[in-house]
Scaffold this active site. Sequence first.
Site, PDB file in Angstrom:
ATOM      1  N   GLU A 122     -12.152  10.878  35.910  1.00 54.69           N
ATOM      2  CA  GLU A 122     -11.483  10.816  36.994  1.00 54.69           C
ATOM      3  C   GLU A 122     -10.533   9.490  35.948  1.00 54.69           C
ATOM      4  O   GLU A 122      -9.420   9.104  35.864  1.00 54.69           O
ATOM      5  CB  GLU A 122     -12.174  10.406  38.060  1.00 54.69           C
TER       6      GLU A 122
ATOM      7  N   ASP B 295      -6.869   9.435  34.739  1.00 54.42           N
ATOM      8  CA  ASP B 295      -6.165   8.756  35.271  1.00 54.42           C
ATOM      9  C   ASP B 295      -4.774   7.862  34.271  1.00 54.42           C
ATOM     10  O   ASP B 295      -3.745   8.042  34.485  1.00 54.42           O
ATOM     11  CB  ASP B 295      -6.787   7.181  35.805  1.00 54.42           C
TER      12      ASP B 295
ATOM     13  N   ASP C 111      -8.320  12.485  43.427  1.00 55.07           N
ATOM     14  CA  ASP C 111      -9.321  12.259  42.142  1.00 55.07           C
ATOM     15  C   ASP C 111     -10.241  13.511  41.465  1.00 55.07           C
ATOM     16  O   ASP C 111     -10.372  13.249  40.206  1.00 55.07           O
ATOM     17  CB  ASP C 111     -10.320  11.451  43.209  1.00 55.07           C
TER      18      ASP C 111
ATOM     19  N   GLU D 152      -6.884  14.182  38.503  1.00 63.42           N
ATOM     20  CA  GLU D 152      -7.299  13.532  37.469  1.00 63.42           C
ATOM     21  C   GLU D 152      -7.940  13.691  36.727  1.00 63.42           C
ATOM     22  O   GLU D 152      -8.620  13.847  35.493  1.00 63.42           O
ATOM     23  CB  GLU D 152      -7.273  12.396  37.673  1.00 63.42           C
TER      24      GLU D 152
END
Length: 249
Positions: free
Chosen positions: A53, A57, A126, A129
């Site tokens: 994650e 991101d 989450d 990502e």
Amino acid sequence: MSQPPPVLTEESLQEVVRSLGIHLQDTSLLRTARTHRSYLGESTGVLSNERLEFLGDSVLGLIVSEWLYRQMEDWPEGELSKAKAVAVSEPALAEAAQRLGVQEHILLSTGERMSGGRNRASILSDTYEAIVAVVYLDQGLEAAREFIIRSLSDVLGEIEAGVHLRDYKSRLQQFVQGHNKMTLRYAVVSETGADHDKTFTVQVEIDGRVAGSGIGKSKKQAEQAAAAEALSALQVDGACVNESGALGH
């Protein structure tokens, strides 16, 4: 009753790959991408998706920033920043994850599943990502770009149309609140398409009368479209509120 967790088999991982519309040489990282930290308490030898994650991101931010820079040539930095914040927001990523059917493949603890975690926006965003990171690590930046632009096409389309910051629902709510006796209600009147690619039609009612309708790839988008149509009717059609507080013309 909550469904049992998906089984971690190569066949199930290939099913996830197909549902996401991606290609992977190595599906092992996908096992990690779909593992929420709550699941670690009920299983051994697995890792949570938190590190993926973190990477996803950053990749997501780069791709969206580049897309905005190239597509919106006349926008100043401030407008680009606002648009990026919308595109990579938790609601936008959660909606993208739902359209991809990600919720069906997330590994959660029993308690998290029972409490509806599979549809929780924070968990969905989450996981999205983390999947971005998997595509990037396995297939490279171009594949990650294709996946992001495709899966976020709805919100990116709103940004291109310049409607991403227009909250029609709030504006309509403010109008209704200004007339104490008026009531506001949104209703889904139809859902079409496959589970991962639904189209919703929503009507908005003011005092029990249909004031507008809208279509969207999510209930939220359809509600915004319905509210926009209602506001347009109120302004363009000369709608007014009579002395009794009802909507009239």
